[in-house]
Design an enzyme around this catalytic site. Structure first.
Site, PDB file in Angstrom:
ATOM      1  N   ASP A  48      43.962  52.409  49.460  1.00 52.79           N
ATOM      2  CA  ASP A  48      45.229  51.720  49.268  1.00 52.79           C
ATOM      3  C   ASP A  48      46.086  52.372  48.176  1.00 52.79           C
ATOM      4  OD1 ASP A  48      44.972  49.817  51.265  1.00 52.79           O
ATOM      5  OD2 ASP A  48      43.908  48.412  49.986  1.00 52.79           O
ATOM      6  N   ASN A 162      47.830  40.100  42.537  1.00 49.54           N
ATOM      7  CA  ASN A 162      48.393  38.751  42.516  1.00 49.54           C
ATOM      8  C   ASN A 162      47.355  37.701  42.900  1.00 49.54           C
ATOM      9  OD1 ASN A 162      50.743  36.719  42.778  1.00 49.54           O
ATOM     10  ND2 ASN A 162      49.863  36.710  44.831  1.00 49.54           N
ATOM     11  N   SER A 164      44.072  37.991  42.689  1.00 52.26           N
ATOM     12  CA  SER A 164      43.052  37.948  41.636  1.00 52.26           C
ATOM     13  C   SER A 164      43.518  37.124  40.439  1.00 52.26           C
ATOM     14  CB  SER A 164      42.709  39.366  41.178  1.00 52.26           C
ATOM     15  OG  SER A 164      42.162  40.121  42.235  1.00 52.26           O
TER      16      SER A 164
END
Length: 259
Positions: A48, A162, A164
């Site tokens: 990612d 966000n 987490s």
């Protein structure tokens, strides 16, 4: 092995890992490729992080990005399979992502800008908590947020850091951004807000020399900021391709039911 030509011109980019480079060699041995500047589709091999880097590089271009996972989680990636690449590209669904534009002013008076696909985050730099005022469309909505930090996340980034930080997952196409505090101390009960995608969000760092704060747009960090403004750029975007069975909307929806 015969090198296959595809309907659209492709370029292959890889992260620095051995696994990604091995995949790049395999694809280049099977399929005809061109330099990135001549390609219609960029094949991004990695995780990612590499995908975000590639998306930022091609924001505003007409090129589409098709990620193949050679990293770990690969939320923004498709499954790596070297076979039938032409068929997969022809059937892939297109999603257009709009970046956040971050503008910072530092203690030295420098103005530094960056873009983010996932989120813009502010973090305390020392042992002392940050103190931050939050202004939305010119109106102070929260004075003196005492915290480790605060972030603004897009729907594409809402399942990353966000989530987490206990922020909400945003369905793609919801038209909102997530404003999420990181370990807030005061006010204790404030857990963030949902904002219209066209909102202008401004952070003012209180006691910025005593309590220094850094701002990070995905992986671009600016140290010692005094103020940060963020707004989604609806005029600019980047196209990302997903296999139909693993499209972005389905992934975000599925994430909400994951234990």
């Amino acid at each position: 092995m015969t090198v296959q030509s595809l309907e659209k011109k492709i370029a292959v980019l890889a992260s620095e890992t051995d696994k990604a480079h091995a995949a790049m060699r395999e694809l280049q041995s099977r399929y005809e490729t061109v330099p990135p500047e001549d390609a219609e589709i960029i094949i991004a091999l990695g995780g990612d992080g590499f995908m975000l880097h590639t998306l930022r590089d091609y924001v505003g271009s007409e090129k589409a990005i098709y990620g193949l996972n050679r990293g770990t989680i690969g939320f923004l990636m498709n499954e790596y399979r070297p076979d039938a690449l032409g068929k997969r590209l022809a059937e892939a669904q297109t999603v257009k992502l709009h970046p956040l534009r971050m503008r910072t002013v530092t203690q030295n008076g420098d103005t530094i800008e960056a873009i983010a696909i996932n989120e813009v985050s502010l973090f305390r730099e020392t042992r002392q908590a940050a103190r931050i005022d939050i202004r939305i469309d010119g109106v102070v909505r929260l004075h003196n947020l005492v915290c480790d930090g605060v972030m603004v996340a897009t729907p594409a980034g809402s399942t990353a850091y966000n989530l987490s930080a206990h922020g909400p997952i945003l369905p793609f196409g919801s038209g909102v951004l997530a404003l999420t505090p990181i370990s807030p101390f005061r006010p204790r009960r404030w857990r963030g807000a949902l904002l219209p995608q066209n909102a202008k969000i401004e952070f003012e760092v209180i006691e910025n020399r005593k309590r220094p704060v850094s701002a990070v747009a995905d992986d671009t960090e600016v140290r010692d900021v005094v103020s940060v403004s963020i707004q989604q750029d609806r005029e600019t975007g980047v196209k990302i391709l997903f296999d139909p069975e693993h499209n972005l909307e389905e992934r975000i929806l599925k994430e909400q039911f994951t234990a």
